[in-house]
Design a protein around this motif. Sequence first.
Motif, PDB file in Angstrom:
ATOM      1  N   ARG A 280       0.838  -1.209   0.000  1.00  0.00           N
ATOM      2  CA  ARG A 280       0.000   0.000   0.000  1.00  0.00           C
ATOM      3  C   ARG A 280       0.871   1.256   0.000  1.00  0.00           C
ATOM      4  O   ARG A 280       1.764   1.426   0.827  1.00  0.00           O
ATOM      5  N   GLY A 281       0.615   2.125  -0.984  1.00  0.00           N
ATOM      6  CA  GLY A 281       1.347   3.377  -1.087  1.00  0.00           C
ATOM      7  C   GLY A 281       2.651   3.286  -1.855  1.00  0.00           C
ATOM      8  O   GLY A 281       3.374   4.281  -1.975  1.00  0.00           O
ATOM      9  N   TRP A 282       2.967   2.121  -2.413  1.00  0.00           N
ATOM     10  CA  TRP A 282       4.234   1.955  -3.127  1.00  0.00           C
ATOM     11  C   TRP A 282       4.148   2.349  -4.600  1.00  0.00           C
ATOM     12  O   TRP A 282       5.163   2.396  -5.279  1.00  0.00           O
ATOM     13  N   GLY A 283       2.946   2.562  -5.119  1.00  0.00           N
ATOM     14  CA  GLY A 283       2.813   2.947  -6.522  1.00  0.00           C
ATOM     15  C   GLY A 283       2.032   1.939  -7.333  1.00  0.00           C
ATOM     16  O   GLY A 283       1.919   0.759  -6.960  1.00  0.00           O
ATOM     17  N   ILE A 284       1.524   2.393  -8.480  1.00  0.00           N
ATOM     18  CA  ILE A 284       0.677   1.561  -9.327  1.00  0.00           C
ATOM     19  C   ILE A 284       1.429   0.363  -9.898  1.00  0.00           C
ATOM     20  O   ILE A 284       0.841  -0.708 -10.126  1.00  0.00           O
ATOM     21  N   HIS A 285       2.720   0.517 -10.138  1.00  0.00           N
ATOM     22  CA  HIS A 285       3.479  -0.592 -10.716  1.00  0.00           C
ATOM     23  C   HIS A 285       3.535  -1.787  -9.765  1.00  0.00           C
ATOM     24  O   HIS A 285       3.597  -2.935 -10.216  1.00  0.00           O
ATOM     25  N   TRP A 286       3.488  -1.527  -8.466  1.00  0.00           N
ATOM     26  CA  TRP A 286       3.442  -2.626  -7.503  1.00  0.00           C
ATOM     27  C   TRP A 286       2.097  -3.327  -7.543  1.00  0.00           C
ATOM     28  O   TRP A 286       2.018  -4.543  -7.367  1.00  0.00           O
ATOM     29  N   ALA A 287       1.029  -2.564  -7.765  1.00  0.00           N
ATOM     30  CA  ALA A 287      -0.298  -3.174  -7.887  1.00  0.00           C
ATOM     31  C   ALA A 287      -0.371  -4.061  -9.126  1.00  0.00           C
ATOM     32  O   ALA A 287      -0.895  -5.185  -9.077  1.00  0.00           O
ATOM     33  N   ILE A 288       0.170  -3.579 -10.231  1.00  0.00           N
ATOM     34  CA  ILE A 288       0.182  -4.369 -11.471  1.00  0.00           C
ATOM     35  C   ILE A 288       1.040  -5.623 -11.276  1.00  0.00           C
ATOM     36  O   ILE A 288       0.674  -6.727 -11.696  1.00  0.00           O
ATOM     37  N   GLY A 289       2.188  -5.437 -10.634  1.00  0.00           N
ATOM     38  CA  GLY A 289       3.058  -6.577 -10.367  1.00  0.00           C
ATOM     39  C   GLY A 289       2.364  -7.620  -9.504  1.00  0.00           C
ATOM     40  O   GLY A 289       2.499  -8.824  -9.735  1.00  0.00           O
ATOM     41  N   GLY A 290       1.602  -7.177  -8.510  1.00  0.00           N
ATOM     42  CA  GLY A 290       0.880  -8.098  -7.647  1.00  0.00           C
ATOM     43  C   GLY A 290      -0.206  -8.853  -8.395  1.00  0.00           C
ATOM     44  O   GLY A 290      -0.438 -10.041  -8.132  1.00  0.00           O
ATOM     45  N   PHE A 291      -0.866  -8.166  -9.314  1.00  0.00           N
ATOM     46  CA  PHE A 291      -1.899  -8.816 -10.119  1.00  0.00           C
ATOM     47  C   PHE A 291      -1.288  -9.948 -10.949  1.00  0.00           C
ATOM     48  O   PHE A 291      -1.820 -11.061 -10.997  1.00  0.00           O
ATOM     49  N   LEU A 292      -0.149  -9.675 -11.571  1.00  0.00           N
ATOM     50  CA  LEU A 292       0.529 -10.696 -12.372  1.00  0.00           C
ATOM     51  C   LEU A 292       1.084 -11.806 -11.480  1.00  0.00           C
ATOM     52  O   LEU A 292       1.071 -12.982 -11.854  1.00  0.00           O
ATOM     53  N   TYR A 293       1.558 -11.430 -10.308  1.00  0.00           N
ATOM     54  CA  TYR A 293       2.112 -12.390  -9.358  1.00  0.00           C
ATOM     55  C   TYR A 293       1.068 -13.422  -8.950  1.00  0.00           C
ATOM     56  O   TYR A 293       1.380 -14.603  -8.758  1.00  0.00           O
ATOM     57  N   ALA A 294      -0.177 -12.989  -8.822  1.00  0.00           N
ATOM     58  CA  ALA A 294      -1.262 -13.911  -8.464  1.00  0.00           C
ATOM     59  C   ALA A 294      -1.839 -14.613  -9.689  1.00  0.00           C
ATOM     60  O   ALA A 294      -2.244 -15.778  -9.607  1.00  0.00           O
ATOM     61  N   LEU A 295      -1.866 -13.921 -10.820  1.00  0.00           N
ATOM     62  CA  LEU A 295      -2.512 -14.462 -12.016  1.00  0.00           C
ATOM     63  C   LEU A 295      -1.696 -15.552 -12.702  1.00  0.00           C
ATOM     64  O   LEU A 295      -2.232 -16.616 -13.060  1.00  0.00           O
ATOM     65  N   LEU A 296      -0.414 -15.304 -12.917  1.00  0.00           N
ATOM     66  CA  LEU A 296       0.393 -16.220 -13.725  1.00  0.00           C
ATOM     67  C   LEU A 296       0.476 -17.637 -13.143  1.00  0.00           C
ATOM     68  O   LEU A 296       0.273 -18.615 -13.871  1.00  0.00           O
ATOM     69  N   PRO A 297       0.769 -17.797 -11.851  1.00  0.00           N
ATOM     70  CA  PRO A 297       0.791 -19.172 -11.332  1.00  0.00           C
ATOM     71  C   PRO A 297      -0.584 -19.826 -11.339  1.00  0.00           C
ATOM     72  O   PRO A 297      -0.687 -21.056 -11.473  1.00  0.00           O
TER      73      PRO A 297
END
Length: 211
Positions: free
Chosen positions: A49-66
């Motif tokens: 939280r508060g780290w920026g939109i790129h972290w949110a996008i990274g988290g989405f991919l982190y959960a989606l890809l596996p």
Amino acid sequence: MRELLTRIISGIAMILIALGAAVVGGYYFAVLVAAAATAMFYEWMRIVRGWGIHWAIGGFLYALLPSIALLWIRDRSGDHGLSLLLWAFIVTWATDIGAYFVGRSFGKRKLAPSISPGKTIEGLWGGVAAAAIFGGAWVLATGLGKPLLLLAPLFAVAAQGGDLFESKLKRRAGVKDSGSILPGHGGVLDRLDGLVPVAVLTFAAQVLGLA
């Protein structure tokens, strides 16, 4: 001792749920994977939280890809899909359990003290050895591709790398666990951080014809 017992009982329950859904497959496995991915993304967003939109996008991919990788392995890998999926589970679980118990019993040299002070080099090798033994035994018992015999210890290293990555996120955020939903284990992200790279790498191995 009480904490260890809670961890063991909780761990066994999670393994049984995962195995049951994997064996049944279809809708049930898809729902479990979707629920796990949703929980992972939720906990990720709490951490960053508060780290920026790129972290949110990274988290989405982190959960989606596996998640996509696990569903593909189970339903799009032909007759050996279930066996390959269980191999990925076995490698991940063996790595985690081997590293935990060997590290607690024999660990002396710190693996990455600035990231996760509790992890040791001895634990790393314990996890690699456990993954090689149990993952290799599963390959021989089920007739999966022989390259998996060599990939099991390599994927074990990747699993522990996934663990360290999540530990680094938590350390930056100043939190001990990603959540508290799993007794003795913390959050869903804490429990699945090793499966993330293993799932994606197993998918890649299947696509390349190594499984």
